[in-house]
Write an enzyme that holds these catalytic residues in place. Structure first.
Site, PDB file in Angstrom:
ATOM      1  N   HIS A  22      82.059  42.099  84.458  1.00 37.73           N
ATOM      2  CA  HIS A  22      80.692  41.305  85.450  1.00 37.73           C
ATOM      3  C   HIS A  22      80.404  39.397  85.290  1.00 37.73           C
ATOM      4  O   HIS A  22      79.677  38.952  85.612  1.00 37.73           O
ATOM      5  CB  HIS A  22      79.641  41.863  84.810  1.00 37.73           C
ATOM      6  CG  HIS A  22      79.859  41.684  83.154  1.00 37.73           C
ATOM      7  ND1 HIS A  22      80.200  42.686  82.230  1.00 37.73           N
ATOM      8  CD2 HIS A  22      78.793  40.902  82.292  1.00 37.73           C
ATOM      9  CE1 HIS A  22      79.304  41.962  80.855  1.00 37.73           C
ATOM     10  NE2 HIS A  22      78.833  40.857  81.231  1.00 37.73           N
ATOM     11  N   ASP A  42      84.787  47.606  82.635  1.00 36.49           N
ATOM     12  CA  ASP A  42      84.326  46.382  83.370  1.00 36.49           C
ATOM     13  C   ASP A  42      85.147  45.630  82.728  1.00 36.49           C
ATOM     14  O   ASP A  42      84.933  44.847  81.414  1.00 36.49           O
ATOM     15  CB  ASP A  42      82.992  46.294  82.412  1.00 36.49           C
ATOM     16  CG  ASP A  42      82.135  45.036  82.066  1.00 36.49           C
ATOM     17  OD1 ASP A  42      82.736  44.054  83.437  1.00 36.49           O
ATOM     18  OD2 ASP A  42      81.378  44.505  81.549  1.00 36.49           O
ATOM     19  N   GLY A  83      75.954  36.024  76.902  1.00 36.69           N
ATOM     20  CA  GLY A  83      76.822  34.741  76.783  1.00 36.69           C
ATOM     21  C   GLY A  83      78.067  35.248  75.871  1.00 36.69           C
ATOM     22  O   GLY A  83      79.076  34.652  76.273  1.00 36.69           O
ATOM     23  N   ASN A  84      77.761  36.131  74.974  1.00 40.75           N
ATOM     24  CA  ASN A  84      79.057  36.973  74.609  1.00 40.75           C
ATOM     25  C   ASN A  84      80.046  37.756  75.244  1.00 40.75           C
ATOM     26  O   ASN A  84      80.628  38.239  74.748  1.00 40.75           O
ATOM     27  CB  ASN A  84      78.499  37.683  73.373  1.00 40.75           C
ATOM     28  CG  ASN A  84      78.055  36.781  71.510  1.00 40.75           C
ATOM     29  OD1 ASN A  84      77.149  36.351  72.008  1.00 40.75           O
ATOM     30  ND2 ASN A  84      79.369  36.221  71.454  1.00 40.75           N
ATOM     31  N   SER A  85      79.473  38.303  75.999  1.00 41.98           N
ATOM     32  CA  SER A  85      80.279  39.005  76.622  1.00 41.98           C
ATOM     33  C   SER A  85      81.438  38.420  77.643  1.00 41.98           C
ATOM     34  O   SER A  85      82.001  37.532  77.503  1.00 41.98           O
ATOM     35  CB  SER A  85      80.062  39.489  78.451  1.00 41.98           C
ATOM     36  OG  SER A  85      78.697  39.883  78.502  1.00 41.98           O
TER      37      SER A  85
END
Length: 530
Positions: free
Chosen positions: A165, A195, A264-266
């Site tokens: 994503h 993901d 933002g950590n994704s």
């Protein structure tokens, strides 16, 4: 005389009775130090406890350079000529919302009919915008910032893992290392089900992470996350593993942690105390978009398997055996009615004609107890177990059918990329009147009805009331079985109903159009559904 005075008088009498001796300061000091030492020994060893707390500094120094920032850009969709941006409201500069959109929307995205210089105003004079023409000669819209995420170097020759994503809909992906080097990344492939996305940088000798084993993760162990929350690069947070194999309705059995993870950590790594990556931070549980103490990471074993397939073949191949399962679990009452043991398993609603499961002898209404010897409790357990098998391999299903448990060996075929693993069914309201203890009036199926419905047995419901109505049965339904007994005709069915125990639920296998399911109900009116 009060307590204080009594004490004072006693002291005075003692002093008068015996002369006081001089205090030996040396012995007093000895007594003081002995008492102090005893007190210190009794206190918890704070120094030893401090050594037991994790120190992440060395891990950050060693593996921090392996964590990257991922920023994406995309070209906005062009609106038809003269229509401006159809996704934005028409705002005047005096509108209070105008300032909000001016600050947070890309330049030129605010159609302002009150401003004659606004190029989105159909009445404004047209200006010739500079053309951006690639070598192919086709005009393209300028790139605009799409979003930011995190990632980590998977191999020294330039492969980077992140979330699917994070790079979805991106026309340009830029990866920035901790030493500020920037690379234009190529998206090798991504998998929406897990993901996971794989990027490739044209570089060698990059600092890579150490990969751990997520199957060995223990609840309560310390973990550390590094990423770019809200664009703050190389932010380090820590916590513990809160739970394992957490289902959030997705394909992945997530690792739950309380390490602070924010937008933002994704795509960033989740490290264990050894410095090994055990997961990829992917989701947070939040009411307002920010961290509230619960975050989820993709187990690294799942991520690595996905990444290796993408690197090797450009896609992820998953197994299937051509069955469909309902979304509802088997209730205690249904298990009791069918004579199922504890932890009953998962019921098969439909077996595709000509598919691997049918060829192996598996039928609708069979109950899967185990997959490859491992007990299953939910549909997603079955889906994950079979999907992990390589197409062309075999899988053993332990099936319960009418009180008998048997193993079936099934060939695994490749699942379509967009396969919906779990189908959910919907019921329609029921109407009718009561005619027997279950509230059912049934009749034999005619030869024509059997032919049209492609059935060899069963009874047709003519009317419903009472328990049957509350259970959702309706006129036109076909009852195929009563508990584990196949229904041959109306007489047999009514005899089974008459003998039913008032204190136990019965399970009716009901077909409605192409939908077949069990419905459990009691003659006394207590109703549950499967």
């Amino acid at each position: 005389m009060n307590y204080r005075n009594t004490q004072k008088n006693n002291v005075d009498i003692a002093i008068r009775a015996k002369p006081a001796k001089a205090v030996n300061l040396k012995w007093l000091a000895v007594v003081f130090f002995v008492a102090a030492a005893a007190l210190l020994l009794a206190l918890p060893n704070t120094s030893a406890n401090a050594k037991e707390l994790p120190d992440f500094t060395e891990l950050v120094d060693k593996f921090g350079p392996s964590v990257v920032n991922v920023s994406t850009k995309a070209r906005p969709q062009r609106a038809p000529s003269g229509q401006g941006n159809p996704g934005m409201p028409q705002l005047d500069e005096n509108d209070p919302a105008y300032e909000f959109f001016r600050r947070f929307m890309p330049p030129g995205a605010i159609p302002n009919p009150g401003n004659p210089n606004n190029p989105n105003n159909p009445n404004a004079p047209r200006r010739k915008a500079p053309k951006i023409t690639p070598p192919g000669g086709t005009e393209e819209a300028p790139l605009r910032n799409l979003g930011q995420g995190s990632g980590f170097v998977f191999s020294a020759d330039g492969y980077v893992l992140t979330n699917a994503h994070v790079v979805a809909n991106a026309d340009e992906v830029t990866v920035t290392l901790t030493d500020k080097r920037e690379f234009k990344a190529k998206v090798i492939g991504s998998d929406q089900r897990t993901d996971v996305a794989v990027l490739k940088l044209e570089a060698i000798g990059l600092p890579k992470v150490a990969i751990g084993d997520s199957d060995k993760v223990r609840v309560g162990e310390w973990v550390m996350a590094i990423g770019s929350p809200f664009g703050f690069e190389n932010t380090v947070t820590a916590g513990i593993v809160s739970a394992k194999t957490r289902d959030t309705g997705d394909f992945v059995p997530f690792i739950q942690t309380d390490a602070a993870v924010n937008p933002g950590n994704s795509g960033g790594p989740l490290f264990n105390i050894k410095g090994e990556v055990i997961g990829i931070n992917s989701q947070i549980f939040s009411g307002g978009g920010g961290y509230i103490g619960i975050s989820f990471a993709i187990p690294i074993n799942t991520a690595v398997d996905t990444a290796n397939q993408i690197i090797k073949a450009g896609k992820v191949a998953r197994g299937r055996i051509a069955i469909r399962m309902g979304s509802a679990p088997i209730t205690d009452e249904l298990a009791e009615a069918l004579g199922l043991p504890a932890s009953p398993g998962v019921m098969i609603d439909e077996v595709e004609e000509g598919g691997p499961a049918e060829k192996a002898g598996i039928k609708a209404r069979d109950i899967i107890r185990k997959v490859s010897g491992i007990a299953v409790k939910t549909n997603i357990d079955v889906v994950r177990s079979i999907a992990s098998k390589a197409p062309g391999s075999k899988v053993t299903l332990t099936i319960w059918r009418k009180g008998v448990e048997k193993d079936y060996v099934v060939n695994v075929v490749e699942a379509p990329q967009d396969l919906n693993a779990v189908a959910t069914k919907k019921d329609t309201p029921a109407t009718g009147d009561d005619t027997n203890r279950l509230g059912l009036l049934v009749k034999d199926l005619s030869a024509t009805e059997k032919s049209d419905l492609k059935l060899t047995q069963g009874v047709l419901v003519e009317d419903v009331d009472g328990p049957a109505e509350r259970a959702g049965l309706q006129a036109g339904d076909v009852i195929l079985s009563f508990n584990t007994t196949e229904v041959k005709n109306a007489k047999q069915f009514n005899e089974l109903v008459a003998k039913a125990d008032d204190k136990k639920a019965v399970a009716l296998l009901v077909q409605r159009a192409k939908d077949t399911r069990y419905i459990t109900l009691k003659p006394d009116g207590a109703v549950t559904k499967k």
